[in-house]
Design a protein around this motif. Structure first.
Motif, PDB file in Angstrom:
ATOM      1  N   ILE A 199      68.099  -4.277 -23.719  1.00  0.00           N
ATOM      2  CA  ILE A 199      67.856  -5.375 -22.742  1.00  0.00           C
ATOM      3  C   ILE A 199      68.671  -5.217 -21.505  1.00  0.00           C
ATOM      4  O   ILE A 199      68.014  -5.397 -20.260  1.00  0.00           O
ATOM      5  CB  ILE A 199      68.171  -6.910 -23.434  1.00  0.00           C
ATOM      6  N   ALA A 200      69.842  -4.811 -21.727  1.00  0.00           N
ATOM      7  CA  ALA A 200      70.771  -4.632 -20.473  1.00  0.00           C
ATOM      8  C   ALA A 200      70.108  -3.478 -19.773  1.00  0.00           C
ATOM      9  O   ALA A 200      70.049  -3.541 -18.635  1.00  0.00           O
ATOM     10  CB  ALA A 200      72.129  -4.190 -21.011  1.00  0.00           C
ATOM     11  N   LEU A 201      69.547  -2.451 -20.165  1.00  0.00           N
ATOM     12  CA  LEU A 201      68.904  -1.207 -19.434  1.00  0.00           C
ATOM     13  C   LEU A 201      67.541  -1.956 -18.850  1.00  0.00           C
ATOM     14  O   LEU A 201      67.349  -1.551 -17.448  1.00  0.00           O
ATOM     15  CB  LEU A 201      68.590  -0.043 -20.333  1.00  0.00           C
ATOM     16  N   SER A 202      66.793  -2.621 -19.432  1.00  0.00           N
ATOM     17  CA  SER A 202      65.672  -3.367 -19.178  1.00  0.00           C
ATOM     18  C   SER A 202      66.012  -4.336 -17.714  1.00  0.00           C
ATOM     19  O   SER A 202      65.084  -4.080 -16.789  1.00  0.00           O
ATOM     20  CB  SER A 202      64.866  -3.989 -19.822  1.00  0.00           C
ATOM     21  N   ILE A 203      66.938  -4.908 -17.757  1.00  0.00           N
ATOM     22  CA  ILE A 203      67.365  -5.536 -16.639  1.00  0.00           C
ATOM     23  C   ILE A 203      67.910  -4.712 -15.668  1.00  0.00           C
ATOM     24  O   ILE A 203      67.453  -5.083 -14.628  1.00  0.00           O
ATOM     25  CB  ILE A 203      68.432  -6.896 -17.385  1.00  0.00           C
ATOM     26  N   ALA A 204      68.677  -3.942 -15.744  1.00  0.00           N
ATOM     27  CA  ALA A 204      69.220  -3.190 -14.711  1.00  0.00           C
ATOM     28  C   ALA A 204      68.199  -2.384 -13.939  1.00  0.00           C
ATOM     29  O   ALA A 204      68.041  -2.166 -12.642  1.00  0.00           O
ATOM     30  CB  ALA A 204      70.197  -2.162 -15.400  1.00  0.00           C
ATOM     31  N   LEU A 205      67.285  -1.711 -14.717  1.00  0.00           N
ATOM     32  CA  LEU A 205      66.157  -1.064 -14.144  1.00  0.00           C
ATOM     33  C   LEU A 205      65.099  -1.707 -13.562  1.00  0.00           C
ATOM     34  O   LEU A 205      64.659  -1.473 -12.368  1.00  0.00           O
ATOM     35  CB  LEU A 205      65.516  -0.161 -15.445  1.00  0.00           C
TER      36      LEU A 205
END
Length: 174
Positions: A152-158
């Motif tokens: 989720i964190a990576l998806s939000i950041a990207l």
């Protein structure tokens, strides 16, 4: 100019304070669903910004943007990527993964810098490179503490970095 800077600062401060309270709102309306929340937010934002643009007599900018296929494509892609970002964010908050959402927005500046280097050819000086490496180490340490890949964190950041890229490359004002 000073007045514009002050107005911009107050607008940004207000937006960030309101943004900080959004998880509380999303928890309060838990049964509504992520898609409905994002759809309503999109619709109300469209109406609100439309009114502002009409009052400020800036509708000519809309016509100009709509007439240029490349600009229209960039704006459409940025809108889809931003909606995806918000869907992930609202879903994560509703499912109790607020720490991961915060981590995603913590990672985001690093993702922005990497996209700027890779896609826009931006260069960093020595101190900026050192700062980038320190941020990468800090993010790595945080990621290890999560005991698993923070999807989720990576998806939000990207998605937010991609939104920033497409928005920056669109030939329209803010």
């Amino acid at each position: 100019m000073q007045r514009e800077v002050r107005a911009g600062f107050l607008a940004a401060l207000t937006a960030y304070v309101l943004w900080g309270f959004l998880p509380i709102l999303f928890k309060a309306i838990h049964g509504v669903g992520s898609v409905t929340i994002v759809a309503e937010r999109t619709l109300f934002s469209l109406v609100f910004v439309g009114i502002i643009l009409v009052l400020m007599r800036r509708t000519g900018e809309i016509r100009t943007a709509l007439a240029e296929p490349k600009t229209l494509r960039s704006m459409l892609i940025s809108a889809v990527v931003l909606a995806t970002n918000w869907l992930i964010y609202v879903y994560a908050v509703e499912s109790g993964q607020i720490l991961e959402t915060s981590f995603g927005y913590f990672i985001n500046p690093l993702a922005n810098v990497v996209l700027g280097i890779v896609l826009l050819g931006e260069r960093l000086n020595r101190w900026q490179t050192v700062a980038l490496l320190i941020a990468a180490v800090a993010i790595g340490i945080q990621a290890v503490g999560l005991s698993g890949i923070p999807f989720i964190a990576l998806s939000i950041a990207l998605t937010f970095a991609a939104y920033g890229y497409f928005r920056k490359t669109a030939k329209v004002s803010s």
